[in-house]
Each structure stands twice: as C-alpha cells, then as structure tokens.
Design an enzyme around this catalytic site. Structure first.
Site, PDB file in Angstrom:
ATOM      1  N   LYS A  19      44.329  58.079  43.173  1.00  0.00           N
ATOM      2  CA  LYS A  19      44.488  56.803  43.950  1.00  0.00           C
ATOM      3  C   LYS A  19      45.997  56.887  44.610  1.00  0.00           C
ATOM      4  CE  LYS A  19      45.033  51.895  42.965  1.00  0.00           C
ATOM      5  NZ  LYS A  19      44.056  51.345  43.801  1.00  0.00           N
ATOM      6  N   LYS A 120      26.251  51.085  48.225  1.00  0.00           N
ATOM      7  CA  LYS A 120      26.313  51.655  46.868  1.00  0.00           C
ATOM      8  C   LYS A 120      25.365  52.847  46.622  1.00  0.00           C
ATOM      9  CE  LYS A 120      25.019  48.270  44.161  1.00  0.00           C
ATOM     10  NZ  LYS A 120      25.727  48.190  42.938  1.00  0.00           N
ATOM     11  N   ILE A 439      35.263  28.819  49.925  1.00  0.00           N
ATOM     12  CA  ILE A 439      34.494  29.570  49.186  1.00  0.00           C
ATOM     13  C   ILE A 439      35.369  29.370  47.554  1.00  0.00           C
ATOM     14  CG2 ILE A 439      32.831  31.523  48.374  1.00  0.00           C
ATOM     15  CD1 ILE A 439      31.947  29.821  50.585  1.00  0.00           C
ATOM     16  N   SER A 441      38.568  30.740  46.472  1.00  0.00           N
ATOM     17  CA  SER A 441      40.128  31.238  46.447  1.00  0.00           C
ATOM     18  C   SER A 441      41.040  31.218  47.623  1.00  0.00           C
ATOM     19  CB  SER A 441      40.206  32.774  46.033  1.00  0.00           C
ATOM     20  OG  SER A 441      39.121  33.633  47.037  1.00  0.00           O
ATOM     21  N   TRP A 569      29.091  43.030  36.564  1.00  0.00           N
ATOM     22  CA  TRP A 569      30.309  43.845  36.675  1.00  0.00           C
ATOM     23  C   TRP A 569      30.992  43.892  35.429  1.00  0.00           C
ATOM     24  CZ3 TRP A 569      32.152  40.276  41.466  1.00  0.00           C
ATOM     25  CH2 TRP A 569      31.496  40.637  42.425  1.00  0.00           C
ATOM     26  N   GLU A 613      23.086  42.941  43.055  1.00  0.00           N
ATOM     27  CA  GLU A 613      23.276  44.423  42.596  1.00  0.00           C
ATOM     28  C   GLU A 613      22.533  44.795  41.517  1.00  0.00           C
ATOM     29  OE1 GLU A 613      27.512  45.079  41.839  1.00  0.00           O
ATOM     30  OE2 GLU A 613      27.937  44.159  43.878  1.00  0.00           O
ATOM     31  N   HIS A 649      27.307  30.613  45.376  1.00  0.00           N
ATOM     32  CA  HIS A 649      27.832  31.608  46.431  1.00  0.00           C
ATOM     33  C   HIS A 649      27.242  32.922  46.336  1.00  0.00           C
ATOM     34  CE1 HIS A 649      30.090  33.402  49.190  1.00  0.00           C
ATOM     35  NE2 HIS A 649      30.693  34.176  48.337  1.00  0.00           N
ATOM     36  N   GLU A 673      26.972  34.798  53.172  1.00  0.00           N
ATOM     37  CA  GLU A 673      27.649  35.635  54.291  1.00  0.00           C
ATOM     38  C   GLU A 673      26.629  35.924  55.413  1.00  0.00           C
ATOM     39  OE1 GLU A 673      28.440  39.963  53.810  1.00  0.00           O
ATOM     40  OE2 GLU A 673      27.760  39.619  56.002  1.00  0.00           O
ATOM     41  N   HIS A 702      36.988  39.145  55.956  1.00  0.00           N
ATOM     42  CA  HIS A 702      37.445  40.653  55.882  1.00  0.00           C
ATOM     43  C   HIS A 702      38.258  41.108  56.850  1.00  0.00           C
ATOM     44  CE1 HIS A 702      33.683  40.291  53.145  1.00  0.00           C
ATOM     45  NE2 HIS A 702      34.533  40.841  52.290  1.00  0.00           N
TER      46      HIS A 702
HETATM   47  N1  GLN Z   1      34.934  32.101  44.071  1.00  0.00           N
HETATM   48  C1  GLN Z   1      35.282  33.354  44.721  1.00  0.00           C
HETATM   49  C2  GLN Z   1      36.358  33.350  45.482  1.00  0.00           C
HETATM   50  O1  GLN Z   1      36.459  32.671  46.502  1.00  0.00           O
HETATM   51  C3  GLN Z   1      33.949  33.986  45.095  1.00  0.00           C
HETATM   52  C4  GLN Z   1      34.461  35.463  45.426  1.00  0.00           C
HETATM   53  C5  GLN Z   1      33.135  36.351  45.854  1.00  0.00           C
HETATM   54  O2  GLN Z   1      32.035  35.822  45.970  1.00  0.00           O
HETATM   55  N2  GLN Z   1      33.416  37.675  45.657  1.00  0.00           N
HETATM   56  O3  GLN Z   1      37.252  34.227  45.681  1.00  0.00           O
HETATM   57 ZN    ZN Z   2      31.680  36.209  48.354  1.00  0.00          ZN
END
Ligand code: GLN
Ligand code: ZN
Length: 762
Positions: A19, A120, A439, A441, A569, A613, A649, A673, A702
């Site tokens: 890495k 994946k 969402i 963060s 995860w 997933e 979400h 999304e 992104h």
């Molecule tokens: N609540 C999380 C954030 O906003 C959701 C992240 C995610 O869905 N991967 O970071």
């Molecule tokens: Zn998300």
C-alpha cells in the site's frame, strides 16, 4: 502422502508495505524500479513462508488486482488505453485508477482516461476492475508477467503452481459495453488460454490452478455449456488443471464440475461440506479432489481434530488423490497474527491469520500422512484453545441469548402505519415541503484526525478530546444554520468509522492493529472482530447528540449504524449463524434508539449502507437473508413512538430486486444514491408504489464538482414525476466526511437554494 497446497497469499504485506509503496509511487515520491523491487521482495518473502508446501501459488501477487492482471495477460485492454507508449505498469495503473487530463504522467495523451469500473468479487469485500468487452474484442496473449514470476519462484526453489482466473468466470464477471453476447467471445478467448497453458507447459509447469468460482452460483444452460466447451477445448494442453471453486457449495453444479475434463477439482469443503459424499461417487477415478478445509474468509482457528475426524476416512479412501488446502485464496484474511501486540490476549489465542492458517494446514497434512501422534502437541494445543473459546464467559452472555430467544414480531412493529405516523411527525416537526438534510458526516478535517490520534496515544485527555470534538460539532451546527438546512446533523466528528465506532463501545467486539484486508488497489479495511454475544454497557451516542441539539432549535438527527451493516463489515463468529449475531446487534442498537428518543431526539437515522452487500451468491437464498436482515432493522428501529421519525440511508441504487424488503423495513424516510442515474433508479420505488418518504441524492459526493441549483431543481422535478412531491426530501448522495469544507459549503448552498425554488414553484 496427502498433498498440501495454497490457493493464494495476501499480497499487501504484513505491514501494508505494498500500500505505502504504491501510494508513494503514485505521488511521484518513489521510482518505478523501487516499486517493482518492493513487489519482488514481497513475493520472495511470501514464497519463503510457503516454501515447504507441496504446491505454492504463483501469479497471485498483483500490483492492483488479479482480474486486471488477467485482462492484461489476455491483451484485453479498454480501447481508451490502447496505443499507450509508456511503461506497461503505468498503463496498467491508468486502467486501474484513471488519469485526469492534466497530469504530467500521461504526456502522450492529451485527454484524461476514465478508470475501469470496480465491483465486488463475489460475496467478498474485495473489489476488482471489471473486464470490458464488445462484440469486436480480440485477445492477444501477454504471458510476460506470469512467466517472470514463475522464473523468480523457481529460482527460490518453490514448487510453483501458477494461478489464473478461468475463462468462463472471466467472461461472466465482465461487462459487454455494447450489450454484445459475451459468450460469443468464448472461442476467441479459449485460443489465448490454450496458448497460455502451452507456454506454461513449455516452462515445465505441471499443475495450473484455474479458478472458476462461478461454479458455486446458479448457472443457466448457456453458461453450463460454456464450461463444458472451455475445458474440452483446454484438455489438449499439456498441463494438469486443478479447477478451483470456492465461496460456496457446488450444489446442482456438482455433476457438471465433477465431469469436466480436468485433472483435479478443488472445492470449498466448509460451505460445501455437504457436496463431498456425492462428489466422491461422481468423480472419475483418476481425478484429484482438493478439499478446502481451512476457512480463507475468517480469522478463527480451525478445529483441527474435527477436520481430521471427517477427512481421515476420505484420505484412506482416496489416497494420493486427496489434497487439502484453505477454502479459497488467503487474500481475504490478514497476514500475521504475531504482529498483534495490543489485541486482547484471550481473543488472540482463538485466532489465525494467513501464516497461522498455513501452519494449521501443515499440521493437518502431517497428521494425515504420518498419523495424529506425529503432531500430538499441536493438536492438543489447538483443542485447548478451542475449548477455552467454547467455554469463555466473554463469548457467552446468557441474558443476551435469552433476549434473542424471546424475540417476537411485535418488537419490530411500529405503533401505527405510516400515514398515521406521518401526520403526527409533520405536526411535531413543522418542516417545509422538500425538506433539506445531509446524510450525517461533515469533513473529517486534519485537526479532527490529529485530535483523535493524540487522544488514542494518550497525549490528549478525555476532557481535551471532548472539547475538541464539541468545537467541531458546534462548527457544523453553525454552518448548517447559516446554510438554512431544515434537519441538522452533528457531523460525526467523533467517529473514526461508522462500524468501528460502535464496535468499540459494544461488548463482544475486539479490535486488531494489523488485521488489514485488501479492499481494492492500495485500499485496505480492518474489520472489527465480533467474537462474543453482543451487549451495550452504556449509551454510545446520546451525549454527543444531546449536546448538538442544545445548540439549535432545528431538529437534530440522531445518527446510528444499523445491525446488518455492522455485521457485514465485521469478521463474524463461526460458532453461530450470522442471523443470530445480527439479532444481538439489533437488540443492542435498539436500546440506543430508545435512549435517543428518551433524550428528546425527534429524528433518528439508522444507516444500512451494507445491507445489499450481504445478499447470498445464490438467488434462491436471498429471501432467507432478507428476512432476518429486514427483521433486524425492524427490531432496531421500530420500538419508537409514532411521532419519532426514523430515517435510513443506503449508499447504492439497485433496488429493483429488493424493493419489497426495503419497503418492509418501514422507515419513515429513506435516503439513497441516485444522482448519477438521473433519477431513473427511482423507477423501482415508483413501480412498487413505495409508500413512505424518499430522499434521492441530488449530487455525487464522490466528486469534487459543485452541483448547480438548476441541475438539482431539474433532478428533483424528474423525481417528482415518479414519487409524489410531498414525500420527497432533498439531500446529497452520502456522507461528506471525505470532502473539504470549501467544497461542502457551496454545494449545500446550491442544494438549499434549489429546494427553495422547488417550494415556490410547486
Ligand atoms: N452517516 C454516514 C455518513 O454520513 C453514512 C455513511 C455511508 O452511508 N457510507 O458518513
Ligand atoms: Zn452512503
């Protein structure tokens, strides 16, 4: 003598050396030759640690991805990178990562290069670069890489077994850009595979491992036929083929697999243990049967005595024809447990990483060849570790087990149906039409990361850390009020990761320092280890949320990660089914939900980013998974009163095949999304007549691009053609933690402005 072999070794390095070398090369801080030298060093080290195996994988090392390596070996480069004049490795990285138009690294080509799509690898968390096809795709062999690695391995005196991805799996996991029938390419492809096998035979290779994991999935007649065609074509080649399958059971494909004209068949004998008896009857008498008896997907010690109990009679029966190995490539586990200095000692004694798994393989091989007495000490210490784990009070919490045993559907049931709740929530929240939110963060700034690492290192005390995080939360609240967002978030400054943050506060979880597993390219993840019954000693998020709410009169969302995502995860237990761990997580997070509600939080968001997933590889098993996954969410979320609004979400957009289950979760609001699909993906919700509220992401977090108000208004109008406007929310695609404030503020300003336009024109 039982042959022992390995299917693949993790390439990233015990200290993630690969890495760091890759990232430094990409930044222009080190040279190509330094990178290549590091690669050679890692290969040499990894072969040395497998030196005594009867067959050692070669070709499993990759600078980015083994599927992309295969594309290059087959000369299947996307058109946009053909005719590149620079170094082949640089061209390889261009497909892997893309190139913007402006980098000096691509001087020959003025335009930028789009990265290959990533997805994946079966049901793992490893992502490969999707091969691209068109009806005109031509293949051309480039065996340089494989032959070079073979030469290196030989020089080191390992008994090399080249590993490649099989032609049918290669086609099936790729994408026909022009919608062409991929199987139309099979014949052309097989010619190149045959050439490759002949090249390897000319190098003196005896065995080649060809991976065809699609054999554990449901195959229609065309694909079954393709497998027959492929291996009948390749049988003329002068190498012995070990056809490797893994990640599941062969089930109905075992007739097909057993009868393909190859010299040996490898199966995942843990998930596919039920196939073995029948396979014994089906396999022609000359064929090798390789049993994957050590789990390549988890970090637990194998029960060696239990394996021997069932494999010894098979060894008796099959003699030399029995081989043993891990179930799949060890790519999916971390490298070396001995690196762990801080891991809880008791938990550590139950674990095995790649190197330890190879030791288990050696013990099993010796026991099968020379009798159990020859490895009595190893077997005894293995048995003692397993016994300690079975009896540990840290693993078993009777109260938690009792609670799971007493689960009833009523626990997952809201007081009233959505229309009744919606009216009460509207009255309590008083939100405008097209309410805006995010969402969860906000940017994880350098200051936040610094404060956290100082805190973890003990240089910043609890109070200092709390003060720093509160300052960040206050900043987020200020910014959101200034932006005029309707429903606020605290910004998740205090969270390193949406799963780890909760795992660290739950009983039943352990954390490693070096448990890194490659996710894609240079990216690794370190899944927490779920080892015991799960309980929540105390509230995890209430104080932070209460603080955030105290700063504003607007509704502040409580922010949680859902049980299914936490499960998917993590490294999970092998001593109970996944659903059981999931229900335990559900009960623990439910307590948090109820505590938030008690603290006056009016809206609670429970993220299920990884629900999809977890879908099993076989569609026939989807319903079973979806049943317990949805039930787990319902248990977590639905204990609240009517006036508390539940959000969830999901950061993906394929809902068509699971929309009924999503509706069953019964969240009041779901944010998803959609921005990149121009709202077309709302079709699933439209067709299903999804009854609750939806926030279709209106811009792609992104990308650093700032969306325009007009664009967002346009998207929302399209959304309103599919979903009644009074049930629509306006929000970004996902959390903003990877962005800069300088990007976030203008983007959200456009979003809020768009919502106001919509309100005034609706
Ligand atoms: N609540 C999380 C954030 O906003 C959701 C992240 C995610 O869905 N991967 O970071
Ligand atoms: Zn998300």
């Amino acid at each position: 003598m039982t042959t022992i072999h390995n299917l693949g070794f993790p390439r990233i390095g015990a200290r993630r050396e690969l890495k760091f070398a890759l990232e430094s090369y990409w930044k222009g801080e080190s040279s190509r030759s330094e990178l290549k030298a590091l690669g050679a060093q890692l290969r040499a080290r990894h072969w040395a640690s497998q030196q005594d195996l009867d067959l050692v994988p070669v070709g499993d090392f990759s600078f980015y991805d083994q599927v992309l390596d295969m594309s290059f070996a087959l000369g299947n480069l996307p058109e946009r990178v053909q005719g590149f004049h620079g170094d082949a490795l640089d061209n390889y990285f261009r497909v892997a990562r893309g190139r913007s138009a402006t980098t000096p690294e691509a001087p020959c080509c003025g335009a930028g290069v789009a990265a290959g799509e990533m997805t994946k690898w079966f049901d793992t968390n490893y992502h490969y670069i999707v091969p691209e096809f068109t009806a005109d795709t031509r293949f051309q062999l480039d065996s340089t890489r494989l032959v070079e690695q073979l030469t290196e391995a030989r020089a080191q005196d390992v008994r090399a077994k080249p590993v490649i991805i099989g032609p049918v799996t290669y086609l099936s996991i790729g994408k026909a850009k022009d919608g062409a029938d991929k199987l139309g390419l099979l014949e052309r492809l097989l010619r190149v595979y045959a050439e490759l096998l002949d090249t390897l035979a000319a190098q003196g290779v005896e065995w080649v491992q060809i991976d065809e994991p699609i054999l554990v999935t449901e195959l229609d007649a065309d694909w079954q036929h393709a497998l027959n065609t492929a291996y009948h074509h390749l049988k003329a080649c002068k190498v012995k083929i070990l056809l490797a399958t893994y990640f599941g059971e062969l089930a109905e494909n075992k007739y097909l697999a057993a009868n393909l004209p190859v010299a040996g068949l490898h199966i995942d004998a843990i998930q596919g243990q039920g196939d073995v008896q029948q396979l014994l009857g089906l396999l022609p008498a000359h064929k090798v049967l390789s049993l994957g008896v050590i789990n390549g997907r988890n970090i637990w010690k194998t029960d060696l005595n239990a394996v021997l109990d069932w494999v010894e009679p098979l060894a008796e029966q099959l003699g030399e024809r029995l081989w043993i190995a891990p179930t799949c490539s060890l790519l999916h586990v971390p490298v070396d447990l001995d690196s762990e200095q801080k891991l809880d000692a008791e938990v550590k004694s139950w674990l095995a990483y790649a190197l330890q798994k190879l030791n288990e393989l050696r013990v099993l091989g010796k026991a099968l060849s020379d009798g159990r007495a020859s490895v009595a000490a190893e077997l005894a210490s293995n048995a003692a570790a397993l016994k300690a784990r079975r009896n540990s009070p840290r693993v078993h919490n009777p109260a938690v087990r009792a609670a799971v045993a007493q689960l009833t559907p009523a626990l997952g049931q809201r007081q009233n149906a959505y229309p009744v709740r919606a009216a009460k929530q509207a009255a309590r929240l008083g939100l405008p039409a097209f309410p805006t939110t995010t969402i969860g963060s906000f940017p994880q700034t350098a200051e936040i990361r610094h404060a956290r690492s100082e805190f973890k290192a003990g240089r910043l005390d609890q109070n200092g850390y709390q003060t720093a995080m509160r300052a960040e939360i206050a900043r987020s609240v200020r910014e959101q009020e200034a932006l005029d967002l309707d429903v606020l978030v605290h910004g998740e400054a205090e969270r390193n990761d949406m799963v780890e943050y909760f795992g660290e506060q739950l009983d039943g979880y352990a954390f490693s320092q070096f448990g890194w597993v490659q996710s894609y390219g240079s990216r690794c993840v370190k899944p927490p280890i779920l080892f015991g019954d799960i309980s929540r000693p105390k509230a995890m998020t209430v104080e932070w949320t209460r603080f955030a709410q105290s700063l504003t009169s607007r509704p502040m969302k409580g922010m949680l990660t859902g049980p299914v995502t936490i499960l998917n995860w993590s490294f999970v237990r092998d001593d109970q089914p996944r659903w059981q761990s999931c229900y335990q997580l559900a009960l623990a997070i439910r307590e948090e939900v109820l505590d938030l509600e008690k603290a006056g939080v009016r809206i609670i968001q429970i993220d299920e980013a990884a629900l999809r997933e977890g879908l099993p590889l076989r569609k026939s098993q989807w319903q079973q998974y979806l049943h317990w996954a949805v039930e787990s969410f319902r248990i977590t979320a639905n204990g609240v009163g009517d006036e508390t609004q539940i959000h969830t979400h999901m950061c993906y957009s394929e809902f068509n095949d699971i929309i009924a289950s999503i509706a069953d979760m019964d969240a009041d609001v779901i944010t998803i999304e959609t921005s990149r699909s121009d709202m077309e993906l709302l079709g699933a919700f439209e067709n299903f007549q999804y009854p609750n509220e939806i926030g279709p992401g209106v811009y792609d977090i992104h990308s650093p691009n700032i969306p325009t108000q007009e664009h967002i208004v346009g998207l929302m109008k399209k959304a309103a053609e599919r979903i009644p406007a009074q049930r629509l929310w306006v929000n970004p695609d996902c959390g903003l933690k990877t962005r800069q404030w300088a990007e976030v503020l203008p983007a959200l300003a456009q979003m809020v402005a768009a919502a106001k336009v919509l309100r005034n024109t609706a």
